[in-house]
Write an enzyme that holds these catalytic residues in place. Sequence first.
Site, PDB file in Angstrom:
ATOM      1  N   TYR A  41     -67.685 -29.986 -24.924  1.00 33.09           N
ATOM      2  CA  TYR A  41     -66.813 -31.022 -25.480  1.00 33.09           C
ATOM      3  C   TYR A  41     -67.564 -31.815 -26.552  1.00 33.09           C
ATOM      4  O   TYR A  41     -67.060 -32.038 -27.650  1.00 33.09           O
ATOM      5  CB  TYR A  41     -66.335 -31.945 -24.354  1.00 33.09           C
ATOM      6  CG  TYR A  41     -65.509 -33.102 -24.828  1.00 33.09           C
ATOM      7  CD1 TYR A  41     -64.129 -32.988 -24.950  1.00 33.09           C
ATOM      8  CD2 TYR A  41     -66.115 -34.305 -25.181  1.00 33.09           C
ATOM      9  CE1 TYR A  41     -63.374 -34.046 -25.414  1.00 33.09           C
ATOM     10  CE2 TYR A  41     -65.369 -35.368 -25.648  1.00 33.09           C
ATOM     11  CZ  TYR A  41     -64.004 -35.242 -25.756  1.00 33.09           C
ATOM     12  OH  TYR A  41     -63.260 -36.293 -26.223  1.00 33.09           O
ATOM     13  N   LYS A 120     -48.932 -47.566  -6.277  1.00 34.00           N
ATOM     14  CA  LYS A 120     -49.218 -48.775  -7.041  1.00 34.00           C
ATOM     15  C   LYS A 120     -50.715 -48.775  -7.332  1.00 34.00           C
ATOM     16  O   LYS A 120     -51.539 -48.950  -6.441  1.00 34.00           O
ATOM     17  CB  LYS A 120     -48.831 -50.007  -6.246  1.00 34.00           C
ATOM     18  CG  LYS A 120     -49.037 -51.295  -7.026  1.00 34.00           C
ATOM     19  CD  LYS A 120     -48.387 -52.453  -6.317  1.00 34.00           C
ATOM     20  CE  LYS A 120     -48.522 -53.779  -7.041  1.00 34.00           C
ATOM     21  NZ  LYS A 120     -49.784 -54.051  -7.687  1.00 34.00           N
ATOM     22  N   LYS A 322     -46.702 -53.225  -0.077  1.00 30.90           N
ATOM     23  CA  LYS A 322     -48.169 -53.244  -0.050  1.00 30.90           C
ATOM     24  C   LYS A 322     -48.744 -52.640   1.228  1.00 30.90           C
ATOM     25  O   LYS A 322     -48.152 -52.750   2.293  1.00 30.90           O
ATOM     26  CB  LYS A 322     -48.650 -54.702  -0.149  1.00 30.90           C
ATOM     27  CG  LYS A 322     -48.198 -55.410  -1.401  1.00 30.90           C
ATOM     28  CD  LYS A 322     -49.069 -55.090  -2.570  1.00 30.90           C
ATOM     29  CE  LYS A 322     -50.376 -55.809  -2.440  1.00 30.90           C
ATOM     30  NZ  LYS A 322     -50.781 -56.555  -3.607  1.00 30.90           N
ATOM     31  N   CYS A 416     -93.487 -54.476  -3.140  1.00 30.93           N
ATOM     32  CA  CYS A 416     -92.516 -53.398  -3.004  1.00 30.93           C
ATOM     33  C   CYS A 416     -92.600 -52.809  -1.581  1.00 30.93           C
ATOM     34  O   CYS A 416     -93.684 -52.430  -1.140  1.00 30.93           O
ATOM     35  CB  CYS A 416     -92.812 -52.319  -4.042  1.00 30.93           C
ATOM     36  SG  CYS A 416     -91.873 -50.804  -3.779  1.00 30.93           S
ATOM     37  N   CYS A 419     -94.182 -49.147  -1.736  1.00 27.76           N
ATOM     38  CA  CYS A 419     -95.552 -48.803  -2.126  1.00 27.76           C
ATOM     39  C   CYS A 419     -96.510 -49.987  -2.091  1.00 27.76           C
ATOM     40  O   CYS A 419     -97.711 -49.818  -2.262  1.00 27.76           O
ATOM     41  CB  CYS A 419     -95.560 -48.175  -3.518  1.00 27.76           C
ATOM     42  SG  CYS A 419     -95.234 -49.379  -4.813  1.00 27.76           S
TER      43      CYS A 419
HETATM   44  S1  IVH Z   1     -43.614 -50.710 -12.154  1.00 29.42           S
HETATM   45  C1  IVH Z   1     -41.154 -54.741 -13.656  1.00 29.42           C
HETATM   46  N1  IVH Z   1     -45.283 -48.985 -11.224  1.00 29.42           N
HETATM   47  O1  IVH Z   1     -48.414 -53.728 -10.556  1.00 29.42           O
HETATM   48  C2  IVH Z   1     -42.490 -54.282 -13.287  1.00 29.42           C
HETATM   49  N2  IVH Z   1     -46.064 -51.159 -11.682  1.00 29.42           N
HETATM   50  O2  IVH Z   1     -48.152 -56.215  -9.127  1.00 29.42           O
HETATM   51  C3  IVH Z   1     -42.432 -52.842 -12.935  1.00 29.42           C
HETATM   52  N3  IVH Z   1     -48.436 -51.463 -11.232  1.00 29.42           N
HETATM   53  O3  IVH Z   1     -46.914 -55.497 -13.163  1.00 29.42           O
HETATM   54  C4  IVH Z   1     -43.755 -52.362 -12.643  1.00 29.42           C
HETATM   55  N4  IVH Z   1     -48.827 -49.431 -10.537  1.00 29.42           N
HETATM   56  O4  IVH Z   1     -48.830 -53.814 -13.724  1.00 29.42           O
HETATM   57  C5  IVH Z   1     -45.103 -50.244 -11.635  1.00 29.42           C
HETATM   58  N5  IVH Z   1     -46.662 -47.328 -10.395  1.00 29.42           N
HETATM   59  C6  IVH Z   1     -46.486 -48.570 -10.817  1.00 29.42           C
HETATM   60  C7  IVH Z   1     -47.537 -49.499 -10.849  1.00 29.42           C
HETATM   61  C8  IVH Z   1     -47.283 -50.793 -11.292  1.00 29.42           C
HETATM   62  C9  IVH Z   1     -49.356 -50.611 -10.767  1.00 29.42           C
HETATM   63  C10 IVH Z   1     -48.713 -52.863 -11.589  1.00 29.42           C
HETATM   64  C11 IVH Z   1     -47.915 -53.348 -12.773  1.00 29.42           C
HETATM   65  C12 IVH Z   1     -47.136 -54.496 -12.230  1.00 29.42           C
HETATM   66  C13 IVH Z   1     -48.008 -54.941 -11.114  1.00 29.42           C
HETATM   67  C14 IVH Z   1     -47.290 -55.817 -10.146  1.00 29.42           C
END
Ligand code: IVH
Length: 674
Positions: A41, A120, A322, A416, A419
């Site tokens: 690359y 997420k 979450k 150290c 050593c």
């Molecule tokens: S959709 C209207 N999809 O998490 C907002 N967000 O805590 C729709 N995030 O602001 C967001 N992964 O920056 C979406 N697969 C995902 C995500 C994601 C991380 C972030 C995003 C959002 C924040 C909210």
Amino acid sequence: MMTPSPPPAARRRADELRRLIEHHNHRYYVLDDPEISDAEYDALLRELTALEEKHPELATPDSPTRRVGAAPLEKFIPFRHSRQMLSLQNAAGSEEMKEWWERIAPAGDEPPPAVWCEPKVDGAAVELVYAGGSFRAGATRGDGWVGEDVSANLRTIRGLPLSLRPRKGVPVAPLLEVRAEVYMNKTDFAGLNRQAEERGGKIFANPRNAAAGSLRQLDPRLTAERPLRILCHGLGTVEGPSPATQREAIAWLDALGLPTALRRGRLCAGLEQVELFYAELESARESLPFEIDGVVVKVDDIALQERLGERSRSPRWAVAYKFPPREARTRVLDITVTVGRTGALTPLAILEPVWVGGVQVSNATLHNIEMVREKDVRIGDMVVVTRAGDVIPFIIGPVKEARTGEEREYHLPRHCPACGAEVLLPEAEVIARCPNIACPAQVKGHILHFASRGGMDIDHLGERLVDQLVDKGMVRDPADLYGLRHEEVAALDRMGDKSAANLIASIDRSRRTTLPKLLYALGIRHVGEASAAALARHFGSLEAVMDAAGEDLVEVQDIGPAVAESIRAFFKGKANRQAVEKLLRAGVTYPPPAAPAAGPLSGMVMVFTGELEAMTRPQARSLAESLGATVDPSVTRRTTHVVAGPGAGSKLAKARKLGAAILDEAAFLEMTRR
Ligand code: IVH
């Protein structure tokens, strides 16, 4: 004057290289499935850089060579989003998830609306703007309406296409705004912190902080060194036809060559399916290359999204389901210190074993002494532990209310632990180091560095082999390599006659080296290949470098006080001097500096300072050298003549002090005509 237009073959090759490089960026950074080695690359990138340098008119604005190189900014420019960048409402636990579901699918609504679920990613939110298929700009979220223009930093992210690469038949919108997350892989994050531990750089608490911090560097060259990735998860403003569902939107972005979670997401019909996806993703969480903190659930039908609308900062049509946080409390039983490959001493907290998110944790790095002080972690403290980057135990901080007064502050050892050498902690540094190159904790790292390409360039000597050689006591310092015998090497794991012969031959060959390579191979802190070359040019012999005083060292081009101090400290160590002498005894040699041509200026050592009128510095230098003089970059005791023009400063003063002859340009020219 007209510049000749580049030959068509060069143009074709440049186009091809650009296409190839972006293709391999995509394979590596988006698909995680590289087809070529890093070296191959790099070779492509070097070839393109050379072509574009030779024919500047061949460079295109979206060439991969333009990813780096933008000038540092004084501050970021505000960037107004054309549509608000929203955040997400959280659902912590299945109860809250059910409440959300009932709001988007009131009882009796049949069939329930489909939802698009995807991981997420824990990173920093950005918006990307593509106009006519080319990357134009990008910005952070900021307050949702106005963020910061971080375009130059985003360009350095190799997984981000600078021009869209639509698959066949896929329409490209004239204007396309994409919502995305900038993040870092767990292993890249761990590597970054490890490097910071060794170099005294900034330690990040987790990949999200590392990504956000890297994205907000004013100097894009710094961002370019950070292993950032990007994942696109939504749309902003789109001109022209746009998809009717969330899944189609993701599939479209994917078909345009943008990195998405298309293959990791799922369309779910009903809450049960969402729960199933959530459970599956949670059990896959450990094995994903990047950190996730939940599932984002989005109503699939975009018309329905619009009907549901939004509240002030988050949409009603999406939720972040979450995962439970991975934190636990435990006690610090002790704080010890480990010695890294480069001698960095890293404090390590020994913990009462505790389960954190399914993994038993019994120790956690505290990275450096400053962090111990900053967090005020003491032996005996109750602490909150999390797992940064999913893998690395990280102490968030002590529970100060739980203190009994029995807790003890930690102090670095003076010697150290590996050593016994005296530990160095230069003022204004956070990293304490063991300065002994023969320290057993550092020896593997030293040997690998010694043998590296820029050093003695010993082929066939990889990490596994070095491990064996050191663990078996066959090699205790670099010079021991030169005493290895064929039979003992052939008897090692995964070795045989042939590989042993290859290794011994490479070691043998490396004896005849050059001074810059030897200096670099010694592994003096702060002495990279460029400074090693400058030292070699200036001093001409290893002995001269070893005996140089600090003031001689700072005279070398590009050697500042910190580097000079590090060189001096290195050669002050008795063990280091002995290690060097042992190398020379083992037969390591380098050619003496090329003798200057014989001529009327033979024996003179000249330095040029200030401005010249009749010629440039390099011209003056070659003229003097062609007549037998040696030309040095700075004034030392060996300087015999200083040619000083207008603007000459400290060099002139020094020349006077040392009693060198001082001439102006005219006198110099006169001398060359004799
Ligand atoms: S959709 C209207 N999809 O998490 C907002 N967000 O805590 C729709 N995030 O602001 C967001 N992964 O920056 C979406 N697969 C995902 C995500 C994601 C991380 C972030 C995003 C959002 C924040 C909210």
